[in-house]
Design an enzyme around this catalytic site. Structure first.
Site, mmCIF file in Angstrom:
data_model
loop_
_atom_site.group_PDB
_atom_site.id
_atom_site.type_symbol
_atom_site.label_atom_id
_atom_site.label_comp_id
_atom_site.label_asym_id
_atom_site.label_seq_id
_atom_site.Cartn_x
_atom_site.Cartn_y
_atom_site.Cartn_z
ATOM 1 N N ASP A 21 0.841 -1.197 0.000
ATOM 2 C CA ASP A 21 0.000 0.000 0.000
ATOM 3 C C ASP A 21 0.875 1.246 0.000
ATOM 4 O O ASP A 21 1.688 1.425 0.900
ATOM 5 C CB ASP A 21 -0.904 -0.046 1.249
ATOM 6 C CG ASP A 21 -1.713 1.231 1.397
ATOM 7 O OD1 ASP A 21 -1.916 1.927 0.381
ATOM 8 O OD2 ASP A 21 -2.150 1.508 2.531
ATOM 9 N N ASN A 23 -0.339 4.561 -0.177
ATOM 10 C CA ASN A 23 -0.933 5.828 0.276
ATOM 11 C C ASN A 23 -1.665 5.717 1.605
ATOM 12 O O ASN A 23 -2.427 6.603 1.975
ATOM 13 C CB ASN A 23 -1.874 6.385 -0.805
ATOM 14 C CG ASN A 23 -3.038 5.446 -1.076
ATOM 15 O OD1 ASN A 23 -3.060 4.325 -0.569
ATOM 16 N ND2 ASN A 23 -3.995 5.903 -1.851
ATOM 17 N N ASP A 25 -4.147 3.902 2.727
ATOM 18 C CA ASP A 25 -5.582 3.626 2.882
ATOM 19 C C ASP A 25 -5.846 2.159 3.263
ATOM 20 O O ASP A 25 -6.985 1.720 3.333
ATOM 21 C CB ASP A 25 -6.363 4.010 1.615
ATOM 22 C CG ASP A 25 -6.002 3.154 0.412
ATOM 23 O OD1 ASP A 25 -5.091 2.301 0.517
ATOM 24 O OD2 ASP A 25 -6.639 3.326 -0.651
ATOM 25 N N ASP A 29 -1.788 -1.262 -3.878
ATOM 26 C CA ASP A 29 -2.089 -0.489 -5.085
ATOM 27 C C ASP A 29 -0.924 -0.547 -6.079
ATOM 28 O O ASP A 29 0.116 -1.141 -5.792
ATOM 29 C CB ASP A 29 -2.428 0.968 -4.723
ATOM 30 C CG ASP A 29 -1.409 1.537 -3.729
ATOM 31 O OD1 ASP A 29 -0.203 1.445 -4.022
ATOM 32 O OD2 ASP A 29 -1.823 2.045 -2.666
ATOM 33 N N ASP A 98 -4.915 -10.564 -15.630
ATOM 34 C CA ASP A 98 -5.997 -11.512 -15.426
ATOM 35 C C ASP A 98 -7.123 -11.115 -16.372
ATOM 36 O O ASP A 98 -7.455 -9.932 -16.494
ATOM 37 C CB ASP A 98 -6.477 -11.428 -13.966
ATOM 38 C CG ASP A 98 -6.743 -12.796 -13.365
ATOM 39 O OD1 ASP A 98 -7.534 -13.538 -13.979
ATOM 40 O OD2 ASP A 98 -6.176 -13.106 -12.307
ATOM 41 N N ASP A 194 -9.339 -16.406 -16.361
ATOM 42 C CA ASP A 194 -10.158 -16.882 -15.256
ATOM 43 C C ASP A 194 -11.215 -17.876 -15.744
ATOM 44 O O ASP A 194 -11.915 -17.605 -16.721
ATOM 45 C CB ASP A 194 -10.843 -15.649 -14.639
ATOM 46 C CG ASP A 194 -11.442 -15.918 -13.295
ATOM 47 O OD1 ASP A 194 -10.684 -16.241 -12.365
ATOM 48 O OD2 ASP A 194 -12.672 -15.791 -13.149
ATOM 49 N N GLU A 251 -7.189 -20.856 -16.674
ATOM 50 C CA GLU A 251 -7.602 -21.538 -15.450
ATOM 51 C C GLU A 251 -8.734 -22.490 -15.852
ATOM 52 O O GLU A 251 -9.789 -22.039 -16.309
ATOM 53 C CB GLU A 251 -8.088 -20.527 -14.410
ATOM 54 C CG GLU A 251 -8.316 -21.193 -13.053
ATOM 55 C CD GLU A 251 -9.283 -20.442 -12.146
ATOM 56 O OE1 GLU A 251 -9.203 -20.616 -10.927
ATOM 57 O OE2 GLU A 251 -10.130 -19.689 -12.668
ATOM 58 N N HIS A 324 -3.876 -17.281 -5.058
ATOM 59 C CA HIS A 324 -4.794 -16.485 -4.226
ATOM 60 C C HIS A 324 -6.058 -17.239 -3.825
ATOM 61 O O HIS A 324 -6.860 -16.715 -3.067
ATOM 62 C CB HIS A 324 -5.163 -15.209 -4.987
ATOM 63 C CG HIS A 324 -5.991 -15.512 -6.205
ATOM 64 N ND1 HIS A 324 -5.509 -16.205 -7.294
ATOM 65 C CD2 HIS A 324 -7.297 -15.265 -6.485
ATOM 66 C CE1 HIS A 324 -6.462 -16.343 -8.196
ATOM 67 N NE2 HIS A 324 -7.552 -15.788 -7.729
ATOM 68 N N ASP A 325 -6.271 -18.421 -4.384
ATOM 69 C CA ASP A 325 -7.453 -19.225 -4.037
ATOM 70 C C ASP A 325 -7.107 -20.398 -3.131
ATOM 71 O O ASP A 325 -7.992 -21.186 -2.779
ATOM 72 C CB ASP A 325 -8.092 -19.805 -5.313
ATOM 73 C CG ASP A 325 -8.707 -18.738 -6.197
ATOM 74 O OD1 ASP A 325 -9.163 -17.712 -5.659
ATOM 75 O OD2 ASP A 325 -8.735 -18.942 -7.432
HETATM 76 C C1 GLC Z 1 -11.335 -17.950 -10.315
HETATM 77 C C2 GLC Z 1 -10.522 -17.013 -9.469
HETATM 78 C C3 GLC Z 1 -11.216 -16.817 -8.161
HETATM 79 C C4 GLC Z 1 -12.576 -16.227 -8.429
HETATM 80 C C5 GLC Z 1 -13.372 -17.063 -9.421
HETATM 81 C C6 GLC Z 1 -14.551 -16.296 -9.948
HETATM 82 O O1 GLC Z 1 -11.401 -19.213 -9.775
HETATM 83 O O2 GLC Z 1 -9.227 -17.490 -9.334
HETATM 84 O O3 GLC Z 1 -10.480 -16.011 -7.283
HETATM 85 O O4 GLC Z 1 -13.288 -16.125 -7.220
HETATM 86 O O5 GLC Z 1 -12.614 -17.431 -10.534
HETATM 87 O O6 GLC Z 1 -14.116 -15.252 -10.765
HETATM 88 CA CA CA Z 2 -3.525 2.125 -1.236
#
Ligand code: GLC
Ligand code: CA
Length: 546
Positions: A21, A23, A25, A29, A98, A194, A251, A324-325
């Site tokens: 981050d 700034n 908040d 970013d 993405d 995605d 994906e 991230h999942d």
């Molecule tokens: C993919 C993404 C996930 C998202 C899902 C719906 O699996 O990696 O984070 O919630 O698609 O877009």
């Molecule tokens: Ca920020």
């Protein structure tokens, strides 16, 4: 088999909200990313994959896009993006965006128009029906949402605020391709797509069988790998991908190897590689992923090898343990206590010497761990919040305590706690209040403590990445499993012309012995104290013969 830069690359995934981050908040970013490009260049990765940075009301943290041509205001402006792209290139880092094209936000202008009236030109941009079927959404509840104004239901395979686009409509596809060309013309280097295996739906929309323990039908057979998927991807390739030199990874949940190969075989002109899910789907329970089960190593090796072998004759594989999942790999597959450092390096060595393109998820290179959630109030992820409501509040299947333990071991927020930069307040992530709690272990686990420490996890990743860049065998060599029935040993060979690599990794907290004598010299290990035929807990060794 053809050589290609994207086969030789190592990718680093950034989840911008949680990275840095600038700034105060409390939200990561683009300027925050720009100020860390030196850190990434030093690590040696080639490509940054940015989780979505487009305008979004953040129902699913950017995976619900309201404007594909604008940057999320939390993250900055288009000028910040252009600066990031330019500076990343100056740091020899490519940028992969993405691409969320299965659905938009319900706040996207197309959807706003779509629900105005049945004869609005945008009505057919989404999937409307007079009657819903029994399909369940990935995030819980029905996959159909009633709209009073139209007296119709729209399909949302994910959150209610993520309506599925209607890919049957040529105008939708053309608009998406135009948008993709806009980003390519800016100079981006590729797309991570995605849930791209879900864009073509079975047009009969039949009811689906209801799995045990579930309330709704599982639509997978009718939403994944649908009848027109290859036609759509080939069209996208013609209209966009083939016109640029791009990195593409789809994906693709729900695909067998045989089916996945059709997405990536080079002569089919679709995608370059896919993300598979078999190896991260082995520790679920009776109610989806929410359990305390640990992955069995024999099953894990089988799942990984099926894909590696499947891709050896044309096609390419992506290698990952974290994103991230997913929960943090060191907590899930290793040991985030006594053996954290050793096990983080052991997992890294095992993954980075395999065949395919490896992905590092932010913080993985520091051995960041799962978070211990003690209240649902601490959770931010819509999937966790909806599952808690279903399994605790509504159906009383788990107690509050049990579900929090399940979330702490399997939930997506484990990956989304802020990146741990140093031991100052909030791990140096923000000077404000972070949007999600920082893991309290940042005092000991952080980048500042590792970058200049030669034996750190960070520098072990750096070594592994450099090895891949130095040896074709690591990228292209054939891979064969050894000791496939061992529950504690992950061992394999790589072969390329006359070269050979042997990897022996102890994925357990006890000593392991093995009888083979590897050919060649030690290439890399996470513990220099090497005894023949024996591995200490989480010790991993690789030998190289020229
Ligand atoms: C993919 C993404 C996930 C998202 C899902 C719906 O699996 O990696 O984070 O919630 O698609 O877009
Ligand atoms: Ca920020």
């Amino acid at each position: 088999m053809n050589k290609a830069w994207w086969k030789e690359a190592v990718v680093y995934q950034i989840y911008p909200r949680s990275f840095n981050d600038s700034n105060g908040d409390g939200i990561g970013d683009l300027q925050g990313i720009i100020s860390r490009l030196d850190y990434l260049e030093n690590l040696g990765v080639d490509v940054i994959w940015l989780s979505p940075v487009y305008a979004s009301p953040n129902e699913d943290n950017g995976y619900d896009i309201s404007d594909y041509y604008a940057i999320m205001s939390d993250f900055g402006t288009m000028r910040d993006f252009d600066e990031l792209l330019q500076k990343a290139h100056e740091h020899h880092l490519k940028i992969v965006m993405d691409l969320v094209a299965n659905h938009t936000s319900d706040e996207h202008q197309w959807f706003i128009d779509s629900r105005k009236s049945k004869d609005n030109p945008y009505h057919d941009y989404y999937i409307w029906r007079d009657q819903p079927n029994n399909w369940g959404s990935v995030f819980g509840g029905s996959a159909w949402q009633y709209d009073e104004n139209l007296n119709q239901y729209y399909l949302h395979n994910f959150a209610i605020k993520q309506p599925d686009l209607n890919w049957e409509n040529k105008a939708v596809r053309d608009d998406l391709y135009k948008m993709m060309r806009y980003w390519c013309d800016k100079g981006i280097d590729g797309f991570r797509m995605d849930v791209i295996s879900m864009i073509s739906k079975d047009q009969r929309y039949p009811d689906a069988p209801v799995p045990e323990g579930a309330v709704y039908g599982d639509p997978t057979p009718y939403t994944v790998d649908g009848p027109r998927i290859h036609e759509f991807l080939q069209e996208m390739n013609r209209e966009v991908l083939s016109r640029y030199d791009l990195f593409t990874v789809g994906e693709t949940p729900g695909l067998s190897v045989e089916r996945a190969l059709k997405y990536v075989q080079e002569d089919r002109h679709e995608l370059e590689m896919v993300f598979t899910f078999d190896h991260v789907s082995l520790d679920g329970g009776d109610y989806g992923k929410w359990s305390q089960k640990r992955t069995d190593l024999v099953e894990l090796k089988k799942a990984i090898m099926k894909w590696v072998k499947g891709c050896e004759n044309g096609g390419w594989n992506s290698l990952y343990l974290d994103n991230h999942d997913q929960p943090r790999a060191v907590s899930r597959f290793g040991d985030d206590g006594e053996y954290r450092e050793m096990s983080a390096k052991c997992l890294a060595l095992t993954l980075h010497l395999m065949r395919g393109t490896p992905y590092v998820y932010q913080g993985e290179e520091l051995g960041m761990t799962n978070y211990h959630f003690t209240s649902i109030e601490e959770c931010r992820d819509i999937e966790e919040i909806n599952a808690y409501k279903d399994l605790v509040t509504d159906r009383h299947i788990y107690s509050d305590q049990e579900m929090l333990e399940n979330i702490s071991s399997k939930g997506r927020d484990n990956a989304r706690t802020p990146m741990q930069w140093d031991d100052s307040q909030n791990a140096g992530f923000t000077t404000g209040t972070p949007w999600i709690n920082v893991n309290p272990n940042y005092k000991t686990i952080n980048a500042a403590a590792q970058v200049n420490e030669p034996n750190s996890i960070y520098n072990f990743y750096k070594q592994l990445i450099a090895l891949r860049h130095a040896h074709d065998i690591i990228v292209y060599g054939e891979m064969d499993l050894l000791y496939e029935d061992a529950h504690d040993l992950f061992a394999y060979t790589r072969s390329y012309n006359d070269e050979k690599i042997t990897v022996l990794a102890n994925w357990s907290d006890h000593e392991v012995t093995y009888d083979l004598t590897p050919e060649g010299d030690l290439l890399i290990t996470n513990d220099e104290d090497v005894t023949p035929h024996t591995l200490k807990p989480y010790q991993a060794v690789a030998y190289y013969k020229k």
